[in-house]
Scaffold this active site. Structure first.
Site, PDB file in Angstrom:
ATOM      1  N   SER A   1      -5.170  -5.956  -8.546  1.00  0.00           N
ATOM      2  CA  SER A   1      -3.880  -5.286  -8.681  1.00  0.00           C
ATOM      3  C   SER A   1      -3.550  -4.692  -7.320  1.00  0.00           C
ATOM      4  O   SER A   1      -4.435  -4.481  -6.486  1.00  0.00           O
ATOM      5  CB  SER A   1      -3.921  -4.207  -9.765  1.00  0.00           C
ATOM      6  OG  SER A   1      -4.986  -3.292  -9.545  1.00  0.00           O
TER       7      SER A   1
ATOM      8  N   GLU B   1      -1.094  -1.843  -4.918  1.00  0.00           N
ATOM      9  CA  GLU B   1      -0.251  -0.641  -4.885  1.00  0.00           C
ATOM     10  C   GLU B   1       0.714  -0.704  -3.703  1.00  0.00           C
ATOM     11  O   GLU B   1       0.323  -1.037  -2.587  1.00  0.00           O
ATOM     12  CB  GLU B   1      -1.117   0.614  -4.764  1.00  0.00           C
ATOM     13  CG  GLU B   1      -0.286   1.901  -4.698  1.00  0.00           C
ATOM     14  CD  GLU B   1      -1.140   3.142  -4.600  1.00  0.00           C
ATOM     15  OE1 GLU B   1      -1.836   3.445  -5.590  1.00  0.00           O
ATOM     16  OE2 GLU B   1      -1.124   3.805  -3.536  1.00  0.00           O
TER      17      GLU B   1
ATOM     18  N   ARG C   1      -1.741  14.076 -11.565  1.00  0.00           N
ATOM     19  CA  ARG C   1      -1.320  15.470 -11.384  1.00  0.00           C
ATOM     20  C   ARG C   1      -0.313  15.551 -10.254  1.00  0.00           C
ATOM     21  O   ARG C   1       0.719  16.208 -10.357  1.00  0.00           O
ATOM     22  CB  ARG C   1      -2.534  16.359 -11.059  1.00  0.00           C
ATOM     23  CG  ARG C   1      -2.207  17.843 -11.021  1.00  0.00           C
ATOM     24  CD  ARG C   1      -3.205  18.635 -10.197  1.00  0.00           C
ATOM     25  NE  ARG C   1      -3.050  18.388  -8.761  1.00  0.00           N
ATOM     26  CZ  ARG C   1      -3.777  18.980  -7.831  1.00  0.00           C
ATOM     27  NH1 ARG C   1      -4.746  19.818  -8.183  1.00  0.00           N
ATOM     28  NH2 ARG C   1      -3.566  18.726  -6.550  1.00  0.00           N
TER      29      ARG C   1
ATOM     30  N   ASP D   1       0.223  15.672  -5.717  1.00  0.00           N
ATOM     31  CA  ASP D   1      -0.106  16.562  -4.608  1.00  0.00           C
ATOM     32  C   ASP D   1       0.909  17.687  -4.515  1.00  0.00           C
ATOM     33  O   ASP D   1       2.098  17.502  -4.795  1.00  0.00           O
ATOM     34  CB  ASP D   1      -0.119  15.791  -3.284  1.00  0.00           C
ATOM     35  CG  ASP D   1      -1.177  14.702  -3.271  1.00  0.00           C
ATOM     36  OD1 ASP D   1      -2.260  14.930  -3.844  1.00  0.00           O
ATOM     37  OD2 ASP D   1      -0.917  13.633  -2.699  1.00  0.00           O
TER      38      ASP D   1
ATOM     39  N   PHE E   1      -5.501  10.443   6.241  1.00  0.00           N
ATOM     40  CA  PHE E   1      -5.504  10.304   4.783  1.00  0.00           C
ATOM     41  C   PHE E   1      -6.834  10.767   4.198  1.00  0.00           C
ATOM     42  O   PHE E   1      -6.874  11.471   3.181  1.00  0.00           O
ATOM     43  CB  PHE E   1      -5.271   8.839   4.386  1.00  0.00           C
ATOM     44  CG  PHE E   1      -3.868   8.353   4.579  1.00  0.00           C
ATOM     45  CD1 PHE E   1      -2.809   9.239   4.759  1.00  0.00           C
ATOM     46  CD2 PHE E   1      -3.589   6.991   4.583  1.00  0.00           C
ATOM     47  CE1 PHE E   1      -1.511   8.783   4.944  1.00  0.00           C
ATOM     48  CE2 PHE E   1      -2.295   6.520   4.746  1.00  0.00           C
ATOM     49  CZ  PHE E   1      -1.259   7.414   4.938  1.00  0.00           C
TER      50      PHE E   1
ATOM     51  N   HIS F   1      -8.544  -2.888  -7.082  1.00  0.00           N
ATOM     52  CA  HIS F   1      -7.182  -2.390  -6.883  1.00  0.00           C
ATOM     53  C   HIS F   1      -6.984  -2.153  -5.391  1.00  0.00           C
ATOM     54  O   HIS F   1      -7.705  -1.349  -4.788  1.00  0.00           O
ATOM     55  CB  HIS F   1      -6.977  -1.086  -7.661  1.00  0.00           C
ATOM     56  CG  HIS F   1      -5.586  -0.539  -7.581  1.00  0.00           C
ATOM     57  ND1 HIS F   1      -4.526  -1.097  -8.266  1.00  0.00           N
ATOM     58  CD2 HIS F   1      -5.070   0.512  -6.883  1.00  0.00           C
ATOM     59  CE1 HIS F   1      -3.429  -0.402  -8.023  1.00  0.00           C
ATOM     60  NE2 HIS F   1      -3.732   0.564  -7.177  1.00  0.00           N
TER      61      HIS F   1
ATOM     62  N   ARG G   1       1.471  -3.798   3.372  1.00  0.00           N
ATOM     63  CA  ARG G   1       1.066  -4.811   4.353  1.00  0.00           C
ATOM     64  C   ARG G   1       0.532  -6.028   3.615  1.00  0.00           C
ATOM     65  O   ARG G   1      -0.648  -6.111   3.299  1.00  0.00           O
ATOM     66  CB  ARG G   1      -0.002  -4.246   5.287  1.00  0.00           C
ATOM     67  CG  ARG G   1       0.505  -3.241   6.301  1.00  0.00           C
ATOM     68  CD  ARG G   1       1.269  -3.941   7.410  1.00  0.00           C
ATOM     69  NE  ARG G   1       0.472  -5.009   8.014  1.00  0.00           N
ATOM     70  CZ  ARG G   1      -0.400  -4.813   9.005  1.00  0.00           C
ATOM     71  NH1 ARG G   1      -0.613  -3.593   9.485  1.00  0.00           N
ATOM     72  NH2 ARG G   1      -1.068  -5.834   9.510  1.00  0.00           N
TER      73      ARG G   1
END
Length: 303
Positions: A28, A30, A120, A122, A231, A281, A287
């Site tokens: 999958s 994202e 939830r 950020d 990150f 995932h 990209r």
């Protein structure tokens, strides 16, 4: 003794072939919603290229503080209408009441979207720590429970192999994941990591906790190392020294950087595959080229 590079390449690719081609992995992807028309064009090139690999679903992220709510909705609905992909919409507890979030969920349901990634979320950039929104869902476990009252959504939630940075302890973090599952979530997708043993250890602890749903490892092909460092500091993902060393000196050589990054990600998946993991995932960062290369190494081909 000098070893020819073609020997290294053939041996490595053969190991990948033996690991994957006997059982095609499930994947999958994202994406994040575009901010400009140029970014939108780039996103759609990525979507169309990765569509050929027939992923189980593709998810679209939700910005900090709910900042991309409208763009997320627009992107998800367009994927649903203009491709054969099954989109999953990210939905968070941030910046909205329960009634407002329920309204968004109902809009997705009415549009034909059946998969939600419940988070939830950020805290807004101007906040030092997370605070539940007045009248809103406090945490992802509450959001999962609310979504199940609206429709029979397929629900994915987040998991943290190296523990959420705000969790009191690894055990408390696992307890929180179990609450999300017990409230109706169908799967957990992990934050990215680089050491396969980190994921396998986490999976073992989750199973002992009684978490039986699929826990899908999150894999990030590294397109920008400096960005990755930023990150990772925010999400609590560690970067092994060997990753830094492999990518050292490639800031101005994107072509070589991409080759090395693809091999790093493919090797992670190969090791996990040998341990019995067959679903991944990918955090694509919009990209397509890099993620597509990794999937090709794993034995996936255009259909």
């Amino acid at each position: 003794m000098k070893v020819k590079s073609d020997k290294i390449s053939s041996e490595y690719l053969l190991s990948l072939k033996n690991s994957f081609l006997a059982k095609k992995p499930l994947v999958s992807f994202e994406f994040f919603p575009p901010k400009t028309s140029e970014m939108e064009e780039k996103l759609w090139r990525s979507v169309k290229k990765l569509e050929n690999l027939q992923p189980r679903f593709v998810s679209v992220t939700y910005g900090a503080g709910g900042s991309t709510r409208e763009r997320t909705h627009k992107t998800v609905v367009r994927i649903l209408k203009e491709t054969v992909l099954k989109p999953a919409a990210h939905l968070t507890c941030i910046g909205a009441t329960r009634a407002e979030i329920d309204g968004i969920a109902k809009e997705y349901w009415d549009a034909g979207v059946r998969h939600i990634v419940a988070l939830r979320g950020d805290a807004p950039l101007d906040s030092k720590q997370y605070q539940p929104y007045p009248g809103g869902y406090d945490y992802a476990s509450d959001l999962v429970l609310g979504l199940k009252k609206i429709g029979n959504f397929e629900i994915s939630v987040a998991a943290y192999p190296e523990t959420h940075p705000e969790a009191k302890s690894p055990e408390a973090d696992l307890d929180n994941l179990k609450r999300k599952i017990d409230n109706g979530a169908n799967r957990a997708i992990t934050q990215y990591f680089f050491d396969p043993e980190v994921f396998l250890g986490f999976l073992d602890r989750a199973r002992k906790k009684g978490i039986k749903v699929p826990i899908v490892p999150g894999i990030i092909p590294i397109s920008n190392f400096k960005q990755l460092v930023k990150f990772s500091a925010a999400c609590g993902a560690s970067i092994p020294k060997w990753v830094e060393e492999l990518l050292s000196g490639l800031d101005d050589d994107q072509e070589t950087h991409n080759i090395v990054s693809a091999i790093i990600a493919a090797e992670q998946c190969r090791i996990l595959s040998e341990a019995g993991i067959n679903e991944f995932h990918f955090y694509t960062m919009n990209r397509a080229d890099l993620t597509y290369s990794v999937c090709h190494l794993l034995g996936m081909r255009k259909n």
